[in-house]
Motif scaffolding. Structure first.
Motif, PDB file in Angstrom:
ATOM      1  N   LEU A 200      46.505  34.195  45.850  1.00 32.75           N
ATOM      2  CA  LEU A 200      45.142  34.232  46.073  1.00 32.75           C
ATOM      3  C   LEU A 200      44.102  34.484  44.776  1.00 32.75           C
ATOM      4  CD1 LEU A 200      45.720  36.164  49.279  1.00 32.75           C
ATOM      5  CD2 LEU A 200      44.626  34.144  49.173  1.00 32.75           C
ATOM      6  N   THR A 201      44.826  35.078  44.015  1.00 32.00           N
ATOM      7  CA  THR A 201      44.045  35.517  42.501  1.00 32.00           C
ATOM      8  C   THR A 201      43.572  34.365  42.022  1.00 32.00           C
ATOM      9  OG1 THR A 201      45.103  37.755  42.514  1.00 32.00           O
ATOM     10  CG2 THR A 201      44.107  36.875  40.494  1.00 32.00           C
ATOM     11  N   LYS A 202      44.315  33.488  41.566  1.00 30.52           N
ATOM     12  CA  LYS A 202      44.175  32.013  41.257  1.00 30.52           C
ATOM     13  C   LYS A 202      43.088  31.343  41.878  1.00 30.52           C
ATOM     14  CE  LYS A 202      48.630  31.414  39.008  1.00 30.52           C
ATOM     15  NZ  LYS A 202      49.812  30.305  38.930  1.00 30.52           N
ATOM     16  N   VAL A 203      43.211  31.312  43.174  1.00 32.01           N
ATOM     17  CA  VAL A 203      42.121  30.517  44.052  1.00 32.01           C
ATOM     18  C   VAL A 203      40.711  31.268  43.960  1.00 32.01           C
ATOM     19  CG1 VAL A 203      41.421  29.988  46.414  1.00 32.01           C
ATOM     20  CG2 VAL A 203      43.722  29.924  45.802  1.00 32.01           C
ATOM     21  N   ILE A 204      40.749  32.868  43.782  1.00 25.51           N
ATOM     22  CA  ILE A 204      39.420  33.498  43.702  1.00 25.51           C
ATOM     23  C   ILE A 204      38.915  33.054  42.161  1.00 25.51           C
ATOM     24  CG2 ILE A 204      38.643  35.670  43.495  1.00 25.51           C
ATOM     25  CD1 ILE A 204      40.534  36.720  45.638  1.00 25.51           C
ATOM     26  N   GLU A 208      35.164  31.528  41.260  1.00 30.84           N
ATOM     27  CA  GLU A 208      34.282  32.043  40.346  1.00 30.84           C
ATOM     28  C   GLU A 208      33.759  31.179  39.396  1.00 30.84           C
ATOM     29  OE1 GLU A 208      35.836  35.977  39.833  1.00 30.84           O
ATOM     30  OE2 GLU A 208      34.925  36.822  41.581  1.00 30.84           O
ATOM     31  N   ASN A 209      34.722  30.514  38.600  1.00 31.74           N
ATOM     32  CA  ASN A 209      34.743  29.812  37.461  1.00 31.74           C
ATOM     33  C   ASN A 209      33.846  28.522  37.742  1.00 31.74           C
ATOM     34  OD1 ASN A 209      36.134  31.639  35.642  1.00 31.74           O
ATOM     35  ND2 ASN A 209      38.058  30.327  36.204  1.00 31.74           N
ATOM     36  N   ALA A 210      34.067  27.956  39.122  1.00 31.39           N
ATOM     37  CA  ALA A 210      33.323  26.878  39.478  1.00 31.39           C
ATOM     38  C   ALA A 210      32.013  27.276  39.919  1.00 31.39           C
ATOM     39  CB  ALA A 210      33.853  26.346  40.909  1.00 31.39           C
TER      40      ALA A 210
END
Length: 211
Positions: A200-204, A208-210
């Motif tokens: 989930l952290t990777k998705v978040i 945010e980076n996008a």
């Protein structure tokens, strides 16, 4: 099996979207099910569909290993759970509101809310004596009918306040949804839960980076 308490309503769709983006093969129409307990055998997961205010209760008592709860619920309920991840979904905030230009009507100020603990703490810190009136819905009605001088409620867009002729006086706390874990489950199922948190952290972070 990992048992997940999920709040029915506005948080649900965003939470499912996160889980799907994290690679979990779960039904996207989970909320449309009439069942309150839905098993997903291929992921070895069970979902309990609950009212938002009940999620932390299920997690604290261990009938759910983890849950997704708004920070407002966590502040109000003060349950014995671990908050392990801010999911950055369903952003809103708690605020004090009332009729524009209105003054407190008496020595003891009346405040309507479905968050009595949060409201009591807010006014105590301001040194103000208030009578808290607990309501479960249509909080905006209270100032309009003279039940209360102010309300403390969740504000998302502010549209509901505006449509009812109310104005915001002060923001109390920002709110997002969090992943919470039962302390015993965290010891017994730590690898499964840690993997979920990592995915989930990777998705978040990607989201945010996008931006």
């Amino acid at each position: 099996m990992l048992t997940v308490a999920m709040p029915k309503g506005r948080i649900f769709d965003e939470a499912v979207e996160l889980l799907l983006a994290a690679g979990y093969d779960i039904p996207s129409d989970l909320q449309n099910s009439r069942k309150l307990i839905v098993d997903v055998p291929n992921e070895n997961m069970r979902f309990i569909l609950a009212k938002p205010m009940d999620v932390t209760t299920y997690v604290e008592h261990g009938v759910a290993d983890i849950g997704i709860a708004g920070k407002d619920v966590m502040l109000e309920e003060e349950r014995d759970v671990y908050e392990v991840l801010d999911l950055h979904i369903s952003g809103c905030y708690l605020a004090e509101a009332g009729l524009p230009g209105s003054e407190w009507s008496g020595v003891v100020k009346k405040v309507a809310t479905k968050y009595p603990k949060i409201a009591s703490s807010f006014y105590r810190e301001k040194g103000e004596q208030v009578e808290i009136i607990k309501l479960n819905g249509s909080i905006e009605l209270a100032p309009l009918i003279g039940l209360a001088d102010r309300i403390v409620d969740i504000v998302s867009t502010g549209r509901t306040l505006k449509e009812n002729g109310l104005v915001e006086f002060e923001q109390i706390s920002p709110i997002t949804s969090r992943l919470v874990v039962n302390p015993v489950s965290y010891r017994l199922k730590d690898s499964t839960i840690d993997e979920l948190v990592a995915r989930l952290t990777k998705v978040i972070e990607r989201k945010e980076n996008a931006v």
